[in-house]
Design an enzyme around this catalytic site. Structure first.
Site, mmCIF file in Angstrom:
data_model
loop_
_atom_site.group_PDB
_atom_site.id
_atom_site.type_symbol
_atom_site.label_atom_id
_atom_site.label_comp_id
_atom_site.label_asym_id
_atom_site.label_seq_id
_atom_site.Cartn_x
_atom_site.Cartn_y
_atom_site.Cartn_z
ATOM 1 C CG PHE A 150 -1.889 1.198 1.166
ATOM 2 C CD1 PHE A 150 -3.116 1.074 0.538
ATOM 3 C CD2 PHE A 150 -1.548 2.428 1.714
ATOM 4 C CE1 PHE A 150 -3.996 2.154 0.458
ATOM 5 C CE2 PHE A 150 -2.417 3.506 1.641
ATOM 6 C CZ PHE A 150 -3.644 3.371 1.015
ATOM 7 C CG ASP A 235 5.898 3.813 1.575
ATOM 8 O OD1 ASP A 235 5.860 4.500 2.616
ATOM 9 O OD2 ASP A 235 4.900 3.661 0.842
ATOM 10 C CE LYS A 264 0.165 6.235 7.056
ATOM 11 N NZ LYS A 264 -1.230 6.657 6.950
#
Length: 461
Positions: A150, A235, A264
């Site tokens: 993802f 990532d 985030k």
């Protein structure tokens, strides 16, 4: 009293009606169906509070955003300071001090020879930037990613997502994106062998399912990337900034990527911010002439509030030793939860690093449980995990998440500020729910039947 305070007081409780009318009505329907329709009015640290005064332990952390917990006073103070100082912001034909200071602070944490930073607004934008930078730096078009990955929901990032539920209906996506199985070095070797791949984009630990790499996977992947002239892009949007018990998850395997993506938690939970740390040649390949200084950017990316939030966040992580806390508490939690595997046949595995933890459930052997399990799986694959998450929330006031579509995995992403009290509560509550799942017939299997019925109706309709 400010206008906003008055407005919030006057309209408290209108959340669901407003969303149903003006936003995503299906989200309202989902929340009401599974009993998550609460009106939260306050948040502090790892806790949420509803309008009835109930306290909830947040193990979702806004999908990993709230590593510092919610409303950390030091981040609030930094943001207030920015507002009160009336600083110039987004002049555009300028270079701001705060963005330089945040870049400096980030680069003090990264492994290897990463010495440049590009700022953006989100994790998806960081992925988009990585695609563009890697293509331009290598003059190659292909991007390799892993199945079940993802990486975001914008079109470029979506092209690297390994879950078809996110991709369906949006094709054709970005051409030249090739999927390989996670943990499969032979497949990666074949994908890179033609020397036409710009970048291999990989989560050190996959967020969907909390899938860990084999001990040699990332180091060997880095070696293959060097061999074939491919950039290795880590990532770390969810795994970074201490989540796994190291500042960056790649440090567990002594890997030095060409780029690290982050977002985030860097926001401190307040102002969206993303960033790409990269090797100098990658940055300078894209911005190689003065007339190219604006070939890639983002209007709001280096705004003062985001930069101040990032600076304050890194300071809190250091001062409160949150990386160390994640390592210690994570080790304790994973160890305690693993003791449940031998006692409860539905629980197959507990895995993770630091405070990124998964509990995977699977088919039981006893006849009564096996029949009940099959009923749920035939209605909707992965439905059992909802039968754990829902009572964990409703009966124990712990907010968690299912780790992906069609899998029976519960993911725990607690704020890195949790302590022994929260760890004890997590283990006790999960054991209570898992124990209840082994009682057939029982209240939780009545819930399971209702979930199965709703799933079958949805499939038929």
């Amino acid at each position: 009293m400010s206008y906003l305070t008055e407005l919030l007081a006057a309209r408290q409780g209108d959340n669901f009606a407003l969303h149903e009318k003006y936003l995503n009505a299906q989200m309202v329907r989902v929340l009401k169906t599974i009993g998550y329709d609460r009106t939260y009015v306050r948040a502090r640290g790892p806790y949420l509070y509803d309008d009835q005064g109930n306290e909830y332990l947040d193990l979702l952390s806004g999908f990993g955003v709230f590593a510092l917990g919610r409303n950390h006073p030091k981040v609030i103070a930094a943001l207030q300071d920015v507002l009160l100082r009336e600083l110039p912001d987004l002049v555009q034909l300028d270079v701001s001090l705060l963005s330089g200071l945040l870049a400096e602070s980030i680069l003090e944490t990264v492994p290897g020879e990463l010495s440049k930073v590009f700022f953006c607004n989100s994790g998806a934008e960081a992925v988009e930037a990585a695609i563009k930078f890697s293509r331009y730096a290598t003059r190659r078009a292909k991007i390799v990613y892993c199945e079940h990955a993802f990486h975001g929901l914008t079109m470029g990032a979506l092209s690297l997502n390994g879950d078809k539920i996110f991709r369906e209906g949006f094709e054709p996506l970005l051409p030249g994106c090739v999927a390989v199985p996670f943990n499969d070095l032979e497949a990666l070797d074949r994908a890179l062998g033609a020397r036409d791949v710009a970048a291999f984009v990989v989560e050190p630990i996959q967020g969907k399912g909390v899938n860990l790499p084999a001990d040699d996977y990332l180091a060997e992947a880095a070696r293959l990337c060097r061999k074939y002239g491919t950039l290795l892009v880590a990532d770390e949007i969810q795994t970074g900034l201490g989540r796994t018990g190291r500042f960056w998850a790649v440090e567990h395997w002594q890997v030095e990527p060409d780029m690290i993506l982050m977002a985030k938690a860097l926001s401190g939970g307040f102002v969206p911010v993303g960033a790409v740390a990269m090797r100098k040649p990658v940055m300078e390949a894209l911005f190689d002439r003065m007339d190219r200084v604006v070939v890639h950017g983002s209007t709001f990316s280096k705004n003062n509030m985001a930069m101040a939030a990032g600076i304050a966040t890194l300071q809190v992580i250091r001062e409160e030793r949150l990386v160390e806390n994640a390592a210690l508490l994570g080790q304790r939690l994973i160890g305690a939860l693993r003791t449940l595997v031998d006692r409860y046949e539905l629980l197959k595995e507990v895995r993770g690093k630091g405070l990124m933890i998964a509990l995977e459930f699977g088919a039981p052997k006893s006849l009564s449980l096996k029949a009940a399990w099959s009923l749920l799986e035939s209605a909707h694959k992965g439905l059992f995990s909802q039968m754990v998450a829902i009572p964990l929330f409703q009966h124990h006031r712990i907010l968690s998440q299912v780790a992906g579509h069609g899998i029976n995995v519960i993911k725990l992403l607690p704020p890195l500020v949790i302590g022994e009290r929260e760890a004890t509560r997590i283990v006790a509550s999960l054991e209570a729910v898992i124990a209840d799942c082994h009682r057939v017939p029982g209240a939780l299997w009545d819930l399971g039947k209702r979930l199965a019925t709703q799933a079958l109706k949805a499939r038929a309709g």
